[in-house]
Design an enzyme around this catalytic site. Structure first.
Site, PDB file in Angstrom:
ATOM      1  CG  ASN A   1      -1.753   2.367  11.519  1.00  0.00           C
ATOM      2  OD1 ASN A   1      -1.483   1.884  10.415  1.00  0.00           O
ATOM      3  ND2 ASN A   1      -2.321   1.668  12.478  1.00  0.00           N
TER       4      ASN A   1
ATOM      5  CG  HIS B   1      -3.180  -2.060  -3.076  1.00  0.00           C
ATOM      6  ND1 HIS B   1      -2.144  -2.833  -2.604  1.00  0.00           N
ATOM      7  CD2 HIS B   1      -3.837  -1.622  -1.995  1.00  0.00           C
ATOM      8  CE1 HIS B   1      -2.198  -2.863  -1.287  1.00  0.00           C
ATOM      9  NE2 HIS B   1      -3.216  -2.137  -0.883  1.00  0.00           N
TER      10      HIS B   1
ATOM     11  CB  ALA C   1       0.986  -0.326   5.037  1.00  0.00           C
TER      12      ALA C   1
ATOM     13  CB  SER D   1      -0.870   0.086   1.260  1.00  0.00           C
ATOM     14  OG  SER D   1      -1.594  -1.067   1.464  1.00  0.00           O
TER      15      SER D   1
ATOM     16  CG  MET E   1      -5.212  -6.360   7.149  1.00  0.00           C
ATOM     17  SD  MET E   1      -6.556  -5.297   6.594  1.00  0.00           S
ATOM     18  CE  MET E   1      -6.843  -4.302   8.079  1.00  0.00           C
ATOM     19  CB  SER E   2      -0.491  -8.336   2.941  1.00  0.00           C
ATOM     20  OG  SER E   2       0.566  -7.543   3.434  1.00  0.00           O
TER      21      SER E   2
ATOM     22  CG  HIS F   1      -4.871  -7.328   0.519  1.00  0.00           C
ATOM     23  ND1 HIS F   1      -4.915  -6.404  -0.496  1.00  0.00           N
ATOM     24  CD2 HIS F   1      -3.776  -7.041   1.263  1.00  0.00           C
ATOM     25  CE1 HIS F   1      -3.872  -5.592  -0.379  1.00  0.00           C
ATOM     26  NE2 HIS F   1      -3.171  -5.951   0.679  1.00  0.00           N
TER      27      HIS F   1
ATOM     28  CE1 TYR G   1      -8.587  -5.328   1.452  1.00  0.00           C
ATOM     29  CE2 TYR G   1      -6.896  -6.159   2.936  1.00  0.00           C
ATOM     30  CZ  TYR G   1      -7.316  -5.270   1.970  1.00  0.00           C
ATOM     31  OH  TYR G   1      -6.454  -4.311   1.515  1.00  0.00           O
ATOM     32  CD  GLU G   2      -8.133  -6.585  -2.884  1.00  0.00           C
ATOM     33  OE1 GLU G   2      -8.417  -6.118  -3.997  1.00  0.00           O
ATOM     34  OE2 GLU G   2      -6.973  -6.857  -2.544  1.00  0.00           O
TER      35      GLU G   2
ATOM     36  CG  HIS H   1      -7.087   2.862   3.327  1.00  0.00           C
ATOM     37  ND1 HIS H   1      -6.115   1.876   3.438  1.00  0.00           N
ATOM     38  CD2 HIS H   1      -7.236   3.085   1.995  1.00  0.00           C
ATOM     39  CE1 HIS H   1      -5.706   1.537   2.217  1.00  0.00           C
ATOM     40  NE2 HIS H   1      -6.368   2.251   1.326  1.00  0.00           N
TER      41      HIS H   1
HETATM   42  N1  HPA Z   1      -3.870  -3.090  11.302  1.00  0.00           N
HETATM   43  C1  HPA Z   1      -3.909  -3.974  10.283  1.00  0.00           C
HETATM   44  N2  HPA Z   1      -3.376  -3.724   9.106  1.00  0.00           N
HETATM   45  C2  HPA Z   1      -2.763  -2.552   8.921  1.00  0.00           C
HETATM   46  C3  HPA Z   1      -2.685  -1.588   9.935  1.00  0.00           C
HETATM   47  C4  HPA Z   1      -3.279  -1.876  11.191  1.00  0.00           C
HETATM   48  O1  HPA Z   1      -3.248  -1.084  12.144  1.00  0.00           O
HETATM   49  N3  HPA Z   1      -2.013  -0.515   9.418  1.00  0.00           N
HETATM   50  C5  HPA Z   1      -1.699  -0.841   8.140  1.00  0.00           C
HETATM   51  N4  HPA Z   1      -2.154  -2.067   7.833  1.00  0.00           N
END
Ligand code: HPA
Length: 283
Positions: free
Chosen positions: A243, A70, A122, A39, A219-220, A92, A94-95, A255
């Protein structure tokens, strides 16, 4: 879950053959190093010399990402004189993609001849002392997404029960640390926990994950790392802490902020990957 191993293997070969033909037509050498840029981290592609760019949509059987940030292109070219294949964006689970689709590009890169794969992502940081923008090398992971090897084994490519005790290659991590030191960049190390998303975590989940020994959440990466190791490819993975994870900071996670932090440090990550490319391509 994967049903038909032979059909899947044929799809991977077809995509690899297509890319190989395009490389030959352009007079380019086959890549030895693969990169997956997560990302907001795709800016490195501008550093590639020569080569060509192929949209995922034109590659046979390639999944295309549906998420903003992406890009969905495979960039082939030389990074610091090293032939690389860089995926700008990934898909991913989740998609809505099955895990064998999520790891499809990693398998194609392996069949193209890539011996080392660098995965970037990320991630949310669970250590308050790691501020936003910190680069962290994955030492290990905890995978809650699901296993991409479920279903019939892809015979000839890897074994049924592959070892994952050294999934993120120690020697490659040492080379990465040395490269970061040469550039004067701080590079931490930590354990990544892979969750399915797409909602961010609750503070209670993050508190539990910290007790399990995780330092980063995302998430990857874990499914691709498993598939690559299954095929004998060496793996290095780097997270950008975009973050602080839920509850580590009181601020809600957005996001847009994840993408903005990624863009802020993508030049640093790019310098590191450029320095690393020739070092990682050596066997
Ligand atoms: N959680 C899950 N996936 C992420 C995060 C998060 O805080 N930041 C970037 N991808």
């Amino acid at each position: 879950m994967l049903q038909d191993a032979q059909a899947y293997q044929a799809q991977v070969e077809e995509a690899a053959d297509y890319i190989r033909r395009r490389l030959q037509a352009a007079g380019e050498t086959a890549p030895r190093l693969g990169l997956v840029l997560g990302s907001g981290l795709g800016g490195l592609a501008g550093e590639l010399e020569g080569g060509l760019r192929l949209r995922y949509a034109e590659l046979p059987h390639f999944p295309s990402s549906t998420v903003a940030g992406h890009a969905g292109e495979l960039a082939l070219g030389r990074l610091n004189a090293t032939p690389v294949a860089a995926m700008l964006g990934r898909v991913h689970s989740y998609e809505g993609y099955a895990l064998e689709r999520v790891v499809f590009p990693a398998r194609v890169l392996a069949r193209l001849g890539v011996r080392t794969l660098v995965l970037t992502n990320a991630a949310g940081g669970m250590r308050a002392e790691w501020g936003q923008g910190r680069l962290v090398l994955l030492r290990d992971h905890i995978n809650l997404i699901g296993n991409p090897l479920a279903g019939p084994n892809l015979n000839g490519w890897g074994e049924r029960f592959p070892d994952m005790s050294r999934i993120y290659d120690r020697e490659l991590r040492q080379r990465a640390q040395a490269a970061a030191a040469r550039l004067g960049l701080a590079l931490e190390e930590g354990v990544y926990i892979a969750v399915s998303g797409p909602s961010y975590e609750t503070p209670a989940e993050i508190a539990a994950f910290r007790r399990w020994g995780a330092d980063l959440v995302g998430m990857s990466t874990a499914p691709e790392a498993i598939a690559a190791r299954h095929m004998g490819v060496r793996v290095l993975a780097i997270s950008v802490v975009t973050n602080l994870a839920a509850g580590v900071s009181a601020a809600p996670i957005e996001h847009a902020e994840v993408l903005a932090t990624g863009r802020r440090v993508e030049a640093q990550l790019g310098r590191l990957l450029k320095e690393l490319a020739p070092v990682l391509a050596q066997d």
